[in-house]
Structures are given as structure tokens and as C-alpha cells.
Design an enzyme around this catalytic site. Sequence first.
Site, PDB file in Angstrom:
ATOM      1  N   HIS A 193      -8.381  26.213 -11.218  1.00  0.00           N
ATOM      2  CA  HIS A 193      -7.949  27.553 -11.659  1.00  0.00           C
ATOM      3  C   HIS A 193      -7.470  27.573 -13.115  1.00  0.00           C
ATOM      4  CE1 HIS A 193      -3.740  26.390  -9.925  1.00  0.00           C
ATOM      5  NE2 HIS A 193      -3.860  25.983 -11.162  1.00  0.00           N
ATOM      6  N   HIS A 214       2.780  29.521 -11.552  1.00  0.00           N
ATOM      7  CA  HIS A 214       3.169  28.578 -12.604  1.00  0.00           C
ATOM      8  C   HIS A 214       4.376  29.129 -13.369  1.00  0.00           C
ATOM      9  CE1 HIS A 214      -1.063  27.802 -11.669  1.00  0.00           C
ATOM     10  NE2 HIS A 214      -0.906  26.580 -12.137  1.00  0.00           N
ATOM     11  N   HIS A 228      -5.555  16.335 -13.384  1.00  0.00           N
ATOM     12  CA  HIS A 228      -5.101  16.726 -14.728  1.00  0.00           C
ATOM     13  C   HIS A 228      -3.609  16.505 -14.880  1.00  0.00           C
ATOM     14  CE1 HIS A 228      -4.566  20.543 -12.510  1.00  0.00           C
ATOM     15  NE2 HIS A 228      -4.013  21.151 -13.550  1.00  0.00           N
ATOM     16  N   GLU A 255      -1.765  19.717  -7.310  1.00  0.00           N
ATOM     17  CA  GLU A 255      -2.287  21.033  -6.900  1.00  0.00           C
ATOM     18  C   GLU A 255      -3.337  20.888  -5.790  1.00  0.00           C
ATOM     19  OE1 GLU A 255      -1.649  23.667 -10.982  1.00  0.00           O
ATOM     20  OE2 GLU A 255      -3.640  22.902 -10.554  1.00  0.00           O
TER      21      GLU A 255
HETATM   22  C1  DHB Z   1      -4.463  23.884 -17.274  1.00  0.00           C
HETATM   23  C2  DHB Z   1      -4.767  23.654 -15.938  1.00  0.00           C
HETATM   24  C3  DHB Z   1      -3.999  24.197 -14.927  1.00  0.00           C
HETATM   25  O1  DHB Z   1      -4.205  23.983 -13.599  1.00  0.00           O
HETATM   26  C4  DHB Z   1      -2.931  25.005 -15.232  1.00  0.00           C
HETATM   27  O2  DHB Z   1      -2.260  25.571 -14.217  1.00  0.00           O
HETATM   28  C5  DHB Z   1      -2.599  25.249 -16.569  1.00  0.00           C
HETATM   29  C6  DHB Z   1      -3.369  24.682 -17.591  1.00  0.00           C
HETATM   30  C7  DHB Z   1      -5.293  23.320 -18.376  1.00  0.00           C
HETATM   31  O3  DHB Z   1      -6.192  22.516 -18.123  1.00  0.00           O
HETATM   32  O4  DHB Z   1      -5.100  23.702 -19.519  1.00  0.00           O
HETATM   33 FE    FE Z   2      -2.425  24.978 -12.275  1.00  0.00          FE
END
Ligand code: DHB
Ligand code: FE
Length: 280
Positions: free
Chosen positions: A12, A59, A193, A240
Site C-alpha cells: 500500500h 499510519h 521494507h 505489516e
Molecule cells: C512506504 C511504504 C509504506 O508501507 C508506508 O506505509 C509508507 C511509506 C514507502 O515505501 O515509502
Molecule cells: Fe505502510
Amino acid sequence: MARITAGVCTSHVPAIGAAVDLGKTEEDYWKPVFAGYEFSKAWIAEEKPDVIFLVYNDHASALDLRMVPTFAIGCADEFAPADEGWGARPVPAVKGCPDLAWHVAQSVIQDDFDLTIVNDMAVDHGLTVPLSLMFGQPEEWPCLVIPFAVNVVVYPPPSGQRCYNLGKAIRKAVDSFDREFNVQIWGTGGMSHQLQGKRAGLINQEFDNRFLERLVDDAEGLANMAPVEYLREAGSEGIELVMWLVARGALNADARELHRFYHVPASNTAVGHVIYENTV
Ligand code: DHB
Ligand code: FE
């Protein structure tokens, strides 16, 4: 009776929403990302779900340190897109499904899961970016959406096992709802990530692909993975992925994988996307 006919899981990333909103989807960087959703858009146009039970995380947009529900179910008629610092995304407000949301709340809470009932909540990229990926840019979202927020931002997050079992409780609740609804369950976030700290930028393709493999045919085993393992292997935001287990838990063990897509990177994130057709 209402039926969960399919599950959709997808990353997302906020920059994906910006690419849609700013007309950049045909640019070299973004084209391969959106290509992974072409099948999905055609598929969902045929499936025409009535309601999407959309598992995502906020978030710190609507929920912040003042209040951190582990699980929150949106029972309102409508949910506006959140302003995440650059103004709200130019996407339609989400129409909820209070009847089914309250039904799920009473069933799941009385099955011993603690849900927070929320009647006023802006929805951020965690929820609106998956809708954009699956539906493009319609005037109105083509179905009702029940937002279901999971805390994976403030320690401690719920375990994968709890999320998987929660999915089963949601399934039971939907199955006992006395309306002919075609319901889909979506799990969003991930894949690997990490947005901060020394390991910012971490992506673990091996972990992600193994996760996709196990989600199809070893979901019970995958659900055993401890939260610290997500942190270690998939980075601080890789947690997540437990939300994909909520969706998977709501489907039959032999649900069929219809589509799988994996691409690195989009912004700081490995993008993953799967569609499961439920067996009835
Ligand atoms: C990014 C990815 C995410 O899941 C998020 O919530 C905020 C930023 C990103 O890759 O920049
Ligand atoms: Fe996220």
C-alpha cells in the site's frame, strides 16, 4: 447468506497513490508496478463484490499515540480520505456497510477478540492505495468498504497467529450474516521494507517470495512466525504482512491462487500482490 468469495493482498505504498493522482502511471519507473494489477482490475470488474472487508493499518493519520487499538472496525456510513500532510488524496470517500460491520463486531467480540468500534475515522494510504490499484480512478468506489485497522505501528503488534485466527472469526461472522452479499477480504501492507534507522531501505526478496509460497499452501505454519522474525527478516515495516494473514485466515485452506505479482522496488518497498479465489 453472505459469502467471502475471494481474498486480495497487496502492498500500500503512498507513492503509488501519488503516481495515480498525478498521472504518472505510464512513466518508466511506475509502469511495471501498475502492470502487475492489470489482471486484477479486469478480474474485479467481473467479480463485482458488494462489500470489501479491508484490513489495513493506519499510519498515525487517524489514530496516534493518544489511542492505540490493536484491532479497530469501522462501523460508520462513510469514511473520508485522510490528510497525510499534503492534503487529502483526490479519491472518493469510502461508503461503509454498518449492518455487516456491526454484525461482525458482535460475532467476533463474543468469540473473544477485542475489537474497538470506530464511528469517525479518516482513512489513509493503507486503505485508499489498494482501492486505487484495484479500481483505478472511478467517480465513486464501486462497492461498500468496511475499514478494519490493525496496529502494526506502535509496539507491540499482534502476532501472525492471532491475526490468522481473527481471520477465521471474521469468516464465521460473515457466513452467518443473513444477506446475499458477495464479500471480499483484503489484507494490505508489506512486503519487506524498513523506513527508518540503520537498516532503512532493507528489502529481502528471498523472504518475500518464501512468504508468498507459504501463504498458498502452508498458511498454518506461516502463521506461527513470531513478530520479531518479521522485524529481523523483512524490516521494521515488514510486520505489516501480518495483515495478509487476517485475509488468509478468512479463506479456506485450499483457496486457489489466481494471481501473483512481485516487484522491487516502489519507493522504499517490495511490492507484492496476490488474489485467492475461495472454495465454497
Ligand atoms: C512506504 C511504504 C509504506 O508501507 C508506508 O506505509 C509508507 C511509506 C514507502 O515505501 O515509502
Ligand atoms: Fe505502510
